[in-house]
Write a protein that holds these residues in place. Sequence first.
Motif, PDB file in Angstrom:
ATOM      1  N   GLU A 168      17.174  19.159 -14.884  1.00 20.53           N
ATOM      2  CA  GLU A 168      18.561  19.101 -14.537  1.00 20.53           C
ATOM      3  C   GLU A 168      18.714  18.207 -13.252  1.00 20.53           C
ATOM      4  N   GLU A 169      17.680  18.432 -12.401  1.00 19.52           N
ATOM      5  CA  GLU A 169      17.949  17.630 -11.333  1.00 19.52           C
ATOM      6  C   GLU A 169      16.413  17.351 -11.066  1.00 19.52           C
ATOM      7  N   LEU A 170      16.361  16.278 -10.217  1.00 20.71           N
ATOM      8  CA  LEU A 170      14.760  15.556 -10.123  1.00 20.71           C
ATOM      9  C   LEU A 170      14.652  16.024  -8.598  1.00 20.71           C
ATOM     10  N   PRO A 171      13.038  16.279  -8.344  1.00 16.13           N
ATOM     11  CA  PRO A 171      12.667  16.408  -7.160  1.00 16.13           C
ATOM     12  C   PRO A 171      12.576  15.425  -6.145  1.00 16.13           C
ATOM     13  N   PRO A 172      12.219  15.546  -4.819  1.00 19.14           N
ATOM     14  CA  PRO A 172      12.261  14.228  -3.852  1.00 19.14           C
ATOM     15  C   PRO A 172      11.264  13.424  -4.477  1.00 19.14           C
ATOM     16  N   ILE A 173      11.490  12.257  -4.284  1.00 18.86           N
ATOM     17  CA  ILE A 173      10.629  11.013  -4.997  1.00 18.86           C
ATOM     18  C   ILE A 173      10.208  10.019  -3.702  1.00 18.86           C
ATOM     19  N   PHE A 174       8.762  10.015  -3.575  1.00 19.99           N
ATOM     20  CA  PHE A 174       8.412   9.149  -2.689  1.00 19.99           C
ATOM     21  C   PHE A 174       7.524   7.676  -3.119  1.00 19.99           C
ATOM     22  N   ILE A 175       7.812   6.469  -2.782  1.00 16.60           N
ATOM     23  CA  ILE A 175       6.948   5.136  -3.312  1.00 16.60           C
ATOM     24  C   ILE A 175       6.152   5.022  -2.310  1.00 16.60           C
ATOM     25  N   THR A 176       4.749   5.058  -2.470  1.00 22.35           N
ATOM     26  CA  THR A 176       3.783   4.772  -1.236  1.00 22.35           C
ATOM     27  C   THR A 176       2.723   3.728  -1.665  1.00 22.35           C
ATOM     28  N   SER A 177       2.058   3.105  -0.750  1.00 22.76           N
ATOM     29  CA  SER A 177       0.913   2.194  -0.701  1.00 22.76           C
ATOM     30  C   SER A 177       0.037   2.657   0.519  1.00 22.76           C
ATOM     31  N   ALA A 178      -1.042   3.054   0.094  1.00 19.55           N
ATOM     32  CA  ALA A 178      -1.857   3.226   1.270  1.00 19.55           C
ATOM     33  C   ALA A 178      -2.449   2.019   1.944  1.00 19.55           C
ATOM     34  N   GLU A 179      -2.468   1.025   1.056  1.00 15.20           N
ATOM     35  CA  GLU A 179      -2.903  -0.394   1.593  1.00 15.20           C
ATOM     36  C   GLU A 179      -1.819  -0.827   2.441  1.00 15.20           C
ATOM     37  N   LYS A 180      -0.642  -0.757   2.303  1.00 12.60           N
ATOM     38  CA  LYS A 180       0.167  -1.316   3.096  1.00 12.60           C
ATOM     39  C   LYS A 180       1.081  -0.233   3.906  1.00 12.60           C
ATOM     40  N   ARG A 181       0.590   1.008   3.877  1.00 10.88           N
ATOM     41  CA  ARG A 181       1.101   1.886   4.670  1.00 10.88           C
ATOM     42  C   ARG A 181       2.487   2.218   4.377  1.00 10.88           C
ATOM     43  N   GLN A 182       3.001   2.034   3.011  1.00  7.69           N
ATOM     44  CA  GLN A 182       4.143   2.174   2.841  1.00  7.69           C
ATOM     45  C   GLN A 182       4.582   3.649   2.432  1.00  7.69           C
ATOM     46  N   GLY A 183       5.789   4.019   2.717  1.00  2.99           N
ATOM     47  CA  GLY A 183       6.126   5.526   2.474  1.00  2.99           C
ATOM     48  C   GLY A 183       5.563   6.605   3.307  1.00  2.99           C
ATOM     49  N   ARG A 184       4.640   6.242   4.265  1.00  3.18           N
ATOM     50  CA  ARG A 184       4.337   6.876   5.518  1.00  3.18           C
ATOM     51  C   ARG A 184       5.240   7.830   6.135  1.00  3.18           C
ATOM     52  N   ASP A 185       6.262   6.805   6.725  1.00  7.95           N
ATOM     53  CA  ASP A 185       7.173   7.909   7.512  1.00  7.95           C
ATOM     54  C   ASP A 185       7.949   8.803   6.665  1.00  7.95           C
ATOM     55  N   GLU A 186       8.384   8.307   5.409  1.00 14.01           N
ATOM     56  CA  GLU A 186       9.186   9.175   4.490  1.00 14.01           C
ATOM     57  C   GLU A 186       8.292  10.550   4.501  1.00 14.01           C
ATOM     58  N   VAL A 187       7.257  10.450   3.858  1.00 13.44           N
ATOM     59  CA  VAL A 187       6.579  11.443   3.396  1.00 13.44           C
ATOM     60  C   VAL A 187       6.264  12.604   4.779  1.00 13.44           C
ATOM     61  N   LEU A 188       6.039  11.797   5.783  1.00 19.01           N
ATOM     62  CA  LEU A 188       5.663  12.723   7.106  1.00 19.01           C
ATOM     63  C   LEU A 188       6.958  13.317   7.622  1.00 19.01           C
ATOM     64  N   ASP A 189       8.111  12.589   7.647  1.00 19.42           N
ATOM     65  CA  ASP A 189       9.278  13.139   7.922  1.00 19.42           C
ATOM     66  C   ASP A 189       9.857  14.275   6.896  1.00 19.42           C
ATOM     67  N   TYR A 190       9.651  14.142   5.795  1.00 17.28           N
ATOM     68  CA  TYR A 190      10.148  15.251   4.760  1.00 17.28           C
ATOM     69  C   TYR A 190       9.208  16.524   5.163  1.00 17.28           C
ATOM     70  N   ILE A 191       7.721  16.421   5.387  1.00 17.22           N
ATOM     71  CA  ILE A 191       7.067  17.609   5.876  1.00 17.22           C
ATOM     72  C   ILE A 191       7.689  18.099   7.165  1.00 17.22           C
ATOM     73  N   ASP A 192       7.922  17.086   8.347  1.00 17.76           N
ATOM     74  CA  ASP A 192       8.558  17.541   9.361  1.00 17.76           C
ATOM     75  C   ASP A 192       9.788  18.439   9.378  1.00 17.76           C
ATOM     76  N   GLN A 193      10.599  17.976   8.422  1.00 20.09           N
ATOM     77  CA  GLN A 193      11.952  18.463   8.004  1.00 20.09           C
ATOM     78  C   GLN A 193      11.669  20.104   7.669  1.00 20.09           C
ATOM     79  N   ILE A 194      10.457  20.070   6.381  1.00 21.03           N
ATOM     80  CA  ILE A 194      10.332  21.598   5.937  1.00 21.03           C
ATOM     81  C   ILE A 194       9.800  22.520   7.032  1.00 21.03           C
ATOM     82  N   ASN A 195       8.872  21.778   7.948  1.00 21.28           N
ATOM     83  CA  ASN A 195       8.143  22.527   9.178  1.00 21.28           C
ATOM     84  C   ASN A 195       9.496  23.368   9.953  1.00 21.28           C
ATOM     85  N   LYS A 196      10.336  22.314  10.084  1.00 23.14           N
ATOM     86  CA  LYS A 196      11.703  22.975  11.143  1.00 23.14           C
ATOM     87  C   LYS A 196      12.308  24.082  10.432  1.00 23.14           C
TER      88      LYS A 196
END
Length: 200
Positions: A168-196
């Motif tokens: 019915e609804e989608l989970p959070p989705i992240f697009i990443t590249s280890a090579e280009k460090r893409q998506g790093r801030d988004e994933v870590l900010d999401y973890i930070d938000q849950i930790n809070k």
Amino acid sequence: MEIKKAEFSLSAPMVSACPKDNKPEYAFIGRSNVGKSSLINMLTNNKRLAKTSSTPGKTLLINHFIINNEWYLVDLPGYGFAKRSKKEIDRLDQMIRGYILQREQLVNVFVLVDIRLEPQKIDLEFIEWLGLSSIPFSIVFTKADKLSASKATQMVEAYKKTLLDTWEELPPIFITSAEKRQGRDEVLDYIDQINKEVGK
């Protein structure tokens, strides 16, 4: 979130051997060749934290890494292509499912998916199982640098469409590249938000 410290904590053969404290845990899992170790090393700014290998399926235990002394990043064995006996596959499956279902400290599972591939049955079944088991999860597309930005978007949209056939609804989705460090801030900010939220 700034990662100041990322250290290996322990490898557990079963959920009962995991760390005894109550710090929140974020598990990373995906098919054997999805680029999990590279992603973990990119997120933690440590190229040697998770062992990368040209042979898929090297992770055989539940690996805990303590981050900033505040939370655990958990590297789970991959599923899928690694050449294993049925007995070994069953043991790993039991260990993974036991951890995901029984570990009270687990707050989110990041399911890694290769952005270059059409939706794979094995990933969709695992995602379905998480949903039926009421486990909070997110989808992390890996290897985005292997496609053009427009093609990457197209693949993600196609994946969402497939999921919406049963969800019915989608989970959070992240697009990443280890090579280009893409998506790093988004994933870590999401973890930070849950930790809070967990810490309230």
